[in-house]
Design an enzyme around this catalytic site. Structure first.
Site, PDB file in Angstrom:
ATOM      1  CG  HIS A  85      -4.175   0.753   4.473  1.00 19.79           C
ATOM      2  ND1 HIS A  85      -3.603  -0.028   3.497  1.00 19.79           N
ATOM      3  CD2 HIS A  85      -5.272   1.330   3.903  1.00 19.79           C
ATOM      4  CE1 HIS A  85      -4.330   0.059   2.384  1.00 19.79           C
ATOM      5  NE2 HIS A  85      -5.342   0.884   2.609  1.00 19.79           N
ATOM      6  CB  CYS A 144      -0.950  -0.013   1.196  1.00 21.93           C
ATOM      7  SG  CYS A 144      -0.137  -0.062   2.806  1.00 21.93           S
TER       8      CYS A 144
END
Length: 1172
Positions: free
Chosen positions: A1128, A581
């Site tokens: 994330h 990510c």
């Protein structure tokens, strides 16, 4: 006496009576209590640890004495049987011969001779339960109080065990007028703290629903008693008449209390004019019985209350109803009319089957919703009735249910948009959801080459009005997924590209269901619950797409508002099939730099890179793969792309990013820019060789020392450009000025450095936030102060700042630290003082502890005061060897108190001092609803509702008696005799049970006023920062440790290093340093403070040494959520149409500027906008 056994000491024999003989020395009640207590132990015996805690009560006696007693009780065995327990207890506590022989053999227990321990707590000393107290002072039975407590636990706020306004409204279920509900809440809230505790609930229910009828009616007057003086003024009477619609001729309430109407006056008037008060009284009964849990006194009363409730609530616009079979409802009324007990609720007639449901035995999956029962298909209105949720719960409490499972049918009342005929109606048939999950099995080598299969995981029955976010939250809670990354997919077999990612959390299930094109009678849907792998960061469904080459479809792209995104250059998601990510977010942000992206999209530039003969083939390969990825993104033929080739190039050409672990987005962007720069620079140098370098003139070297900063900056920049010529340099490189300033003469020297990203500190400040409650001796409401102190501060400094804020002399303040469990932090090592040492660091306080600053008495020395703590002794009916002041569970509560000890102090003065400090939260009169309250445990002679005892430092055992006496504290007599308090003995305030429940006002005791410093320090500590503030911190002077030679001072002096921005690049990358190493904790920490920054018209001129008058506009930002190792990254970026996009791995959707989340910003990408 019978049997003899070895007790563990050589050649020592003590006589023990048999279990049969032991029963002759105790009563049947005592035997029953011991037998019942023993049955609670597992395996039918007592081990050593259980013996120490339950039999010895946890007393801190020496280990060898505990072992000796255990050996005596167990007869040398490893455990104690019931017969051995009974014979040993009775022998030691009741049989004189056994006592004398035991003490004769074991001199350590000689103190038992005069007053041996008791067998169990005598019945007249046993703990008086709260239920008995409340039953004693109200018209309710013990059973009714217990039932009410069970209901109260389900409707109150469990954190504080009180009923606040919000919980009150939930309990009433919207079935009563708002004004009436608010006023009745005030009637229950006797102490006006905007919360109803259980005592207030029980007493008010007793007054309204039990006892003589005139007394019940009188209590209704309190609905209009705004000033809570239990009298109705003219204004309050006028409001009452208006609310009840009383005509002038009947406005005749007597005013017998100095021109005001007493409650009894209202009661007399109401009995004569019952028609005006009947509705209000009926609603009070309905609330008390149906909503709050009181069982009706008779079947006739139950029928009346239920009928009135149903007739009034049937047409209310409630959002939830319960479905009940009409057959049972008719039978229920018939039986009540006949004064017979109704049968349990029976919904068999309307219950559907489990056939073809997700909860059938074939699937064997758990249901995570509150209900899983299905109604029969095609029910007719005559088959069922709808009742409000509070009434259904009341019926369950009163009569139970005939079906053990699948008996409850709670249904929502929805708007017409959820039904085919567009008419509002009950949702009789909710959606049945089957959640699938990915098979967790992997290959032996840990690699995955085939997509994982999907298997049933759980099911749920939910309303079609539920949103995706609400359903996902339900899954996380019920399946205990915690804060881990999870998301939902709609399983669609007809979709060639596979399942649909539900990335719009506000979308409701009805919209998803209708998109399937199914008939309403099916009411079934499959969803995939995808959980991100913690170790690898892999999204299994994105891995499936990567392995199969299929596209990922997001629900947001199917909506009309986002349909036009398809085919837009750059509006393409990137599949995260590893822990990538951080790469996806960085690529999406960097791709918005138009000149760089356009350069890499042109064939001629790629051809130059391929033709270039350079040793840095790694940089060239990375650049070529990045260019290919951009071309695929700008072609926009796919909704999302799996960047496999690009990631392979990164893995092959970088040691830092070769693994699939989580990495930093800023480090990756810096790496990628370096690769792009290197490939461009090397290609340009190979294909277009620079002219031969010219020797610098010696004259220039001679005047180098005389250069101005402007000349130095220009020369440094020119040299850097020559050695690093590339498009990356032109776009991203700015210049910093580093100055060393002499702190003696203020002379300075400057050095200029290039930068491609500006790393700004957010603010890990070396301070902690402390809140201290100052308790005065005069009993006034305590005041809370807030302080921001250095992490190395000590108690002495805290006392100093508290004294300055509170106005109390520092010499008359003691700091006490109380843990979340109510225990005070230990004192000095020698335990000779009650005060915490000034040199004790504040960092030693446990997390969650409360700090108190207690005012000391005047003219007191170090040992002339003690800390007193409130204590409740929880007596049990279990067997244990305890003394006359025995208790088992010790509960500490309330504010600590300071008791002064001058040389002439008496017991009575101590008691009066404690009573004076507590007068604020003491109820000085018994409950206003009853005159029956009397404390049989209270010492009428002394008039004090508590006993002061000398205790140890933990406030659990006596501070004077030997441990073998099992004393909980020697009492101080409340007389005029002088008392001696040893230096190491705190004081416990032991409350009598009934006095604690009826006279101690916990809400008032917990009251605390906040000084303005609390809000101010909290705001400073947690308030958002700003981009401007971060730049200012970046430029703050930093004093160097080593001294440096100063030419002007002609000696070594201390220097300040100052970093400032000399000039900014066209594209400014700002890195907010959220991660820093916390030296005190030895780990990396994340600063979650919000940084406010402008998306448009950012003017950096005040922070640039040579501003050019241009402003900047944010074109992209990368956000980080979670912690360093398991977080994330997502990106927000502007499209070619100047619209904001949310790019979360494979998901892309358009958002408004207001929806751009600034709170988690980590990297900011700004573009210069030229100003004319």
């Amino acid at each position: 006496m019978g049997n003899t056994i070895l007790t563990g000491r050589s050649n020592a024999i003590a006589p023990i009576i048999s279990a049969e003989d032991a029963r002759t020395h105790i009563s049947e009640e005592e035997y029953r209590r011991i037998r019942q207590a023993f049955q609670r132990f597992k395996n039918g015996c007592i081990n050593y640890d259980e013996f120490c805690y339950h039999v010895l009560g946890g007393a801190q006696i020496p280990e060898d004495k505990r072992r000796l007693l255990f050996s005596f009780f167990s007869h040398g065995a490893e455990t104690i049987s019931f017969d051995n327990l009974l014979s040993s207890l009775v022998g030691l506590c009741r049989v004189e011969e056994v006592q004398s022989r035991f003490i004769e053999e074991y001199h350590e227990f000689a103190s038992w001779g005069l007053s041996p321990p008791k067998l169990t707590i005598p019945l007249n000393d046993s703990y008086i339960s709260f239920y008995e107290v409340m039953s004693y002072v109200t018209h309710l039975s013990v059973k009714e109080v217990i039932e009410l407590e069970k209901v109260f636990a389900t409707i109150s706020d469990r954190a504080v065990c009180k009923l606040n306004v919000e919980k009150w409204k939930q309990a009433l279920g919207g079935c009563f007028p708002d004004t009436y509900a608010e006023r009745l809440f005030a009637v229950f809230d006797e102490n006006r703290d905007c919360q109803i505790d259980f005592r207030e609930l029980v007493c008010t229910l007793s007054a309204l629903c039990r006892g003589p009828h005139p007394g019940r009616i009188s209590q209704l007057a309190r609905i209009w008693d705004v000033d809570c003086d239990k009298l109705l003024s003219d204004e309050e009477l006028s409001n009452m008449y208006a609310d009840l619609g009383v005509p002038m001729e009947h406005q005749t309430v007597t005013k017998s209390a100095n021109g005001k109407a007493a409650l009894v006056d209202f009661g007399i008037w109401a009995q004569e004019n019952e028609k005006y008060i009947a509705k209000n009284y009926s609603m009070a009964l309905q609330i008390g019985h149906i909503c709050l849990g009181l069982r009706p006194e008779s079947k006739k009363m139950e029928l009346q209350i239920v009928n009135e409730f149903e007739s009034r609530a049937s047409e209310l616009p409630l959002s939830e109803w319960n479905i009940v079979a009409s057959g049972w409802h008719s039978e229920y009324r018939t039986l009540l009319e006949a004064e017979k007990t109704p049968n349990p609720i029976d919904n068999t007639g309307i219950k559907g089957t489990r056939e073809d449901s997700w909860t059938s035995r074939l699937l064997q999956v758990a249901c995570i919703s509150a209900e899983s029962a299905r109604l029969k298909p095609d029910l007719l209105p005559a088959d069922y009735i709808r009742v409000p949720v509070p009434l259904w719960r009341a019926w369950l409490r009163w009569h139970g249910c005939a079906l053990t499972v699948d008996s409850q049918f709670t249904r929502k009342y929805l708007d017409g948009e959820f039904f085919e005929d567009n008419k509002p109606s009950l949702e009789l048939y909710p959606l049945e959801i089957l959640f699938l999950g990915h098979d967790r099995k992997k290959s032996h080598d840990g690699t995955e080459t085939t997509p994982r299969s999907l298997t049933p995981w759980a099911c749920a029955q939910v309303s079609r009005s539920m949103t995706v976010d609400e359903l996902l939250a339900l899954c996380k809670t019920e399946l205990r997924l915690g804060d881990g990354d999870a998301r939902l997919w709609q399983v669609v077999k007809e979709n060639e590209e596979g399942n649909v990612l539900l990335d719009d959390g506000n979308q409701n299930l009805h919209q998803l269901y209708t998109a399937l094109g199914k008939t309403k009678k099916v009411n079934k849907m499959k969803l995939l619950l995808e959980v991100r792998e913690r170790g690898t960061g892999v999204w299994p469904e994105e891995l499936r797409a990567s392995l199969s080459g299929k596209q990922i479809t997001a629900a947001s792209t199917l909506s009309s508002s986002n349909a036009q995104l398809s085919g837009r250059p750059g509006a393409v998601g990137l599949v995260n099939y590893g822990n990538f990510c951080y790469r996806n977010a960085g690529i999406q942000c960097l791709a918005r730099v138009s000149p760089l992206t356009q350069y890499l999209l042109e064939d001629e530039h790629l051809d130059e890179l391929k033709k270039a003969n350079t040793k840095r083939r790694d940089a060239v390969e990375t650049t070529i793969e990045y260019a290919k990825l951009l071309r695929e993104m700008w072609a926009a033929k796919k909704k999302n792309i799996a960047p496999n080739d690009f990631n392979d190039a990164i893995r092959m050409n970088s040691d830092m990013f070769e693994c699939s672990e989580q990495h930093d987005c800023q480090e990756f962007v810096a790496f990628l820019l370096d690769q792009l720069h290197t490939s461009m620079y090397e290609a340009n140098k190979t294909l277009h060789p620079p002219p031969p370098a010219i020797e610098p003139k010696k004259e220039a070297e001679k005047h180098e020392k005389e250069e101005t900063d402007e000349e130095k900056a220009e020369r440094s920049w020119t040299e850097y450009e020559k050695q690093n010529e590339s498009l990356v340099t032109q776009l991203f490189t700015g210049q910093l000025r580093s100055r060393l300033v002499c702190r003696t003469c203020q002379s300075s020297s400057s050095v200029f450095e290039p930068f491609t990203s500006l790393s700004l500190p957010i603010g890990f400040e070396d301070v902690d936030l402390y809140q201290v409650i100052v308790v005065h001796r005069d009993g006034r409401i305590p005041r809370r102060y807030g302080f921001r102190l250095s992490r190395d501060s000590k108690i002495g400094h805290l006392r100093e700042v508290v004294a300055a804020s509170s106005g109390i002399s520092m010499s008359h303040i003691t700091i006490q630290c109380m843990s979340s469990k109510g225990t005070l932090m230990s004192r000095s090592p020698n335990h000779r003082s009650s005060n915490l040492r000034d040199e004790l660091p504040l960092s030693s306080f446990p997390s969650g502890a409360r700090l108190y600053a207690l005012e000391l008495p005047e003219s007191t020395g170090e040992d002339e005061w003690r800390v007193a703590m409130h204590r409740k002794l929880q007596y049990n009916h279990e067997p244990h060897i305890l003394g006359s002041t025995a208790g088992f569970i010790v509960s500490r509560f309330g504010l600590p108190l300071i008791v002064g000890l001058d040389e002439h102090v008496t017991g009575k003065k101590l008691y009066e001092d404690v009573m004076y400090q507590m007068h604020r939260f003491m109820e000085h009169s018994v409950n206003s609803f009853s005159s029956r309250a009397h404390d049989p445990c209270e010492d009428d002679a002394s008039g004090f509702p508590f006993t002061l005892c000398l205790v140890d430092q933990n406030y659990e055992w006596c501070g004077q008696c030997p441990a073998l006496r099992f004393c909980r504290g020697c009492p101080i007599r409340p007389d005029d005799n002088k008392v001696f308090i040893p230096a190491n003995s705190p004081i416990a305030v032991d409350w009598f049970p009934i006095a604690l429940y009826l006279r101690y006002n916990h809400s008032e005791e917990q009251a605390c006023e906040d000084d303005p410093s609390v809000a101010e320090t909290w705001s400073r500590h947690f308030a958002p920062s700003s981009l401007e503030h971060c730049i200012e911190k970046f430029s703050c002077p930093e004093t160097l440790d080593a001294a440096i030679q100063c030419d002007r001072c002609e000696k070594k002096t201390t220097r300040d290093k100052v970093m400032t921005i000399w000039k900014l690049p066209k594209y400014l990358i700002i890195h907010l340093k959220r991660f820093e190493f916390l030296r005190e904790q030895g780990r990396m920490g994340k600063c979650k403070r919000t940084v406010n920054f402008p998306l448009k018209h950012f003017d950096p001129a005040p922070f640039v040494d040579k501003p050019d008058g241009n402003t900047y506009e944010c074109i992209a930002l990368a956000n980080h959520y979670g912690q360093l190792s398991c977080g994330h990254f997502i990106a927000y970026a502007k499209s070619n149409e100047d619209k904001w996009l949310l790019l979360n791995d494979c998901s892309v959707r358009e958002v408004s500027e207001e929806e751009v989340d600034k709170q988690g910003a980590y990297l900011l990408f700004y573009e210069r906008k030229y100003v004319k």
